[in-house]
Write a protein that holds these residues in place. Structure first.
Motif, PDB file in Angstrom:
ATOM      1  N   THR A 214      58.371   7.275   4.675  1.00  0.00           N
ATOM      2  CA  THR A 214      57.871   6.010   5.226  1.00  0.00           C
ATOM      3  C   THR A 214      56.718   6.316   6.176  1.00  0.00           C
ATOM      4  N   THR A 215      55.604   5.607   6.015  1.00  0.00           N
ATOM      5  CA  THR A 215      54.403   5.893   6.801  1.00  0.00           C
ATOM      6  C   THR A 215      53.983   4.675   7.611  1.00  0.00           C
TER       7      THR A 215
ATOM      8  N   ALA B  10      63.735   3.054  11.828  1.00  0.00           N
ATOM      9  CA  ALA B  10      63.097   3.883  12.854  1.00  0.00           C
ATOM     10  C   ALA B  10      61.611   3.560  12.974  1.00  0.00           C
ATOM     11  N   ALA B  11      60.942   3.399  11.832  1.00  0.00           N
ATOM     12  CA  ALA B  11      59.511   3.080  11.850  1.00  0.00           C
ATOM     13  C   ALA B  11      59.258   1.746  12.535  1.00  0.00           C
ATOM     14  N   ALA B  12      60.082   0.737  12.212  1.00  0.00           N
ATOM     15  CA  ALA B  12      59.907  -0.586  12.819  1.00  0.00           C
ATOM     16  C   ALA B  12      60.177  -0.540  14.313  1.00  0.00           C
TER      17      ALA B  12
ATOM     18  N   VAL C 223      51.738   5.435  20.850  1.00  0.00           N
ATOM     19  CA  VAL C 223      52.644   5.940  19.815  1.00  0.00           C
ATOM     20  C   VAL C 223      53.477   7.087  20.373  1.00  0.00           C
ATOM     21  N   GLN C 224      52.827   7.965  21.145  1.00  0.00           N
ATOM     22  CA  GLN C 224      53.579   9.067  21.756  1.00  0.00           C
ATOM     23  C   GLN C 224      54.650   8.527  22.699  1.00  0.00           C
ATOM     24  N   GLY C 225      54.293   7.546  23.504  1.00  0.00           N
ATOM     25  CA  GLY C 225      55.275   6.948  24.398  1.00  0.00           C
ATOM     26  C   GLY C 225      56.412   6.303  23.641  1.00  0.00           C
ATOM     27  N   ALA C 226      56.099   5.683  22.492  1.00  0.00           N
ATOM     28  CA  ALA C 226      57.130   5.031  21.684  1.00  0.00           C
ATOM     29  C   ALA C 226      58.071   6.055  21.055  1.00  0.00           C
ATOM     30  N   VAL C 227      57.513   7.154  20.548  1.00  0.00           N
ATOM     31  CA  VAL C 227      58.354   8.201  19.960  1.00  0.00           C
ATOM     32  C   VAL C 227      59.265   8.799  21.030  1.00  0.00           C
ATOM     33  N   ASP C 228      58.709   9.075  22.206  1.00  0.00           N
ATOM     34  CA  ASP C 228      59.526   9.609  23.301  1.00  0.00           C
ATOM     35  C   ASP C 228      60.651   8.654  23.657  1.00  0.00           C
ATOM     36  N   ARG C 229      60.337   7.361  23.751  1.00  0.00           N
ATOM     37  CA  ARG C 229      61.347   6.371  24.118  1.00  0.00           C
ATOM     38  C   ARG C 229      62.411   6.247  23.010  1.00  0.00           C
ATOM     39  N   TRP C 230      61.974   6.270  21.757  1.00  0.00           N
ATOM     40  CA  TRP C 230      62.916   6.160  20.640  1.00  0.00           C
ATOM     41  C   TRP C 230      63.879   7.340  20.622  1.00  0.00           C
ATOM     42  N   LEU C 231      63.364   8.537  20.837  1.00  0.00           N
ATOM     43  CA  LEU C 231      64.216   9.721  20.875  1.00  0.00           C
ATOM     44  C   LEU C 231      65.208   9.647  22.022  1.00  0.00           C
TER      45      LEU C 231
END
Length: 483
Positions: free
Chosen positions: A50-51, A183-185, A62-70
């Motif tokens: 999924t892209t 996860a992407a959403a 995006v980096q902040g979102a990935v950090d928050r998601w993790l």
């Protein structure tokens, strides 16, 4: 293992970086394909990917979102760097095969510091890295008795200077396609929620690397009082009611079925105070996201409006909007930027708390287009040249800490009929320089420098002289002035 600090404002989180042992035999070190297969299983090459992509300036979010998601999911993970990724066009599915990893290997994590606020604030962002995430439990999985959710792999790539990567991309591979899409959403939603642009003054600037890559720069929010803005009586009150009033009463307006979006046009000769008015309004909206578009970035109207919709309440400032006004008949195969702007203004939902603030020196160029699209601009204000009262107030405003002799102010005000605020500001500076030149350096006071009526007259004589006709035009003054 080593650690990579990821900073966000004053908070610092630490993530674990997996990399090959530098002392080990390179031939024995696992490659990217082996690392992915070991994490996802022997059928890794068959797993769908999924892209999600973002504009270059969204890398920091995006980096902040990935950090928050993790952090929210709490699943253990490793961050694996990719060596040899630069100037390479590849996706996550390519890394599942040895043929797709030629020239690339497991390596240190390449990072870049992206602006995250005014001044020197930055956030460290992964330029190219693989997040190997163990099974992720959803919010309602506390009592799950079935097998845990499968692992995921995230490939995060930032834009690349003079490279094939025009956008920020995040690719997610998981045997459970629904989990990857969730996860992407969620990461896309979080990128808006944690946006570093929210509540700041940002400006689209010149191109950074190519025709599709632009930068957003942060600006300090202006600090300006009402007394510093010299406008005719009643004019500022009308502007404040349309912009600040709607902002202040947004909840009540919506509750009574009234829309929030609005368009305000400030027009008039150069140097009359349009930009000052914009700065004043910015200072009165401390929690509003302000997106400024100037001449070299007006083609990015669509992106500016997208940010405004996502980060409302928002104020979109388009200065010198006449520069994008084009004759539709000459552009049959393309939409002139002015019409694109008007379409964006009309495309907002009624409950969108977005203000468009436009300025122009050439309202005659805009009026036909605005008349063809009624309702986009609902408050147009002509900012005129200052009258005698206005010029007197400007003399008092721009005196600063000077001991300014205004004993013959009436004559001075009469001689400056038809000039702009910019002219008066320059007049006082030139008079100050004349005063300084006439004094011994040792006698110049630290404060309260005396600028006499004679100094003001001398400065005005220079500016009204025949050799300064162009200077007068550039300062917004008449070519012919009373000497």
């Amino acid at each position: 293992m080593s650690s990579l600090p990821m900073s966000s404002g004053s908070q610092v989180a630490t993530i674990t970086v997996g990399k090959a042992n530098a002392d080990a035999d390179p031939d024995a070190a696992p490659g990217l394909t082996e690392v992915l297969t070991a994490h996802l299983g022997p059928e890794a090459a068959l797993i769908p990917v999924t892209t999600v992509t973002w504009a270059p300036y969204e890398h920091v979010n995006v980096q902040g979102a990935v950090d928050r998601w993790l952090a929210r999911n709490g699943a253990p993970f490793r961050l694996v760097g990719i060596a040899g990724f630069r100037h390479r066009s590849f996706g996550l599915s390519d890394l599942f095969h040895h043929s797709g990893t030629q020239g690339m290997a497991v390596g240190g994590v390449s990072v870049t510091d992206q602006p995250s606020g005014p001044g020197e604030q930055t956030r460290t962002c992964v330029q190219a890295g693989l997040y190997l995430v163990d099974g992720v439990d959803g919010p309602d999985d506390g009592d799950r008795t079935e097998d845990p959710r499968p692992p995921l792999v995230l490939l995060l790539r930032g834009t690349e200077q003079r490279g094939p990567q025009p956008d920020v991309s995040l690719e997610i591979a998981c045997s459970d396609r629904a989990l990857a899409r969730e996860a992407a959403a969620e990461i896309r939603r979080l990128a808006v929620e944690v946006s570093v642009y929210r509540g700041h003054v940002i400006e689209f600037g010149a191109e950074m690397f190519g025709p599709h890559q632009s930068v957003l720069s942060f600006h300090e929010r202006p600090v300006m009082t009402r007394e510093e803005l010299i406008l005719p009586p009643g004019m500022l009150e009308g502007i404040e009611a349309q912009i600040l009033g709607v902002n202040r009463h947004r909840a009540a307006l919506l509750a009574h079925g009234q829309h929030l979006k609005r368009g305000v046009l400030l027009f008039g000769p150069p140097g009359t105070g349009k930009t000052h008015t914009v700065r004043y309004l910015m200072s009165r909206l401390p929690e509003t996201t302000v997106i400024v578009l100037t001449a070299n970035a007006l083609r990015l109207i669509g992106q500016a409006c997208e940010i405004a919709r996502a980060l409302q309440p928002a104020l979109v400032v388009v200065e010198d909007v006449d520069l994008i006004a084009q004759d539709r008949s000459n552009h049959m195969n393309a939409t002139p930027l002015l019409f694109q702007l008007l379409n964006e203004m009309d495309g907002l939902d009624g409950d969108a708390d977005v203000t468009f603030l436009l300025t122009t020196n050439r309202v005659d160029v805009l009026e036909p287009a605005l008349a063809m699209r009624p309702g986009r601009v609902d408050h147009a204000v002509e900012v005129p040249l200052p009258d005698a009262t206005g010029r007197a107030r400007l003399l008092d405003l721009y005196r600063g800490g000077l001991d300014l002799d205004l004993s013959d102010a009436d004559t001075l005000i009469e001689r400056t009929a038809g000039v702009t605020a910019s002219f008066i500001k320059e007049l006082i500076r030139r008079a100050t320089l004349i005063s300084l030149e006439n004094q011994n350096h040792a006698e110049i006071p630290a404060t309260g420098l005396r600028v006499s009526a004679n100094h003001l007259d001398a400065a005005l004589d220079v500016l009204t002289g025949s050799r300064h006709a162009l200077t007068r035009r550039l300062l917004g003054a008449p070519e012919a002035m009373t000497d």
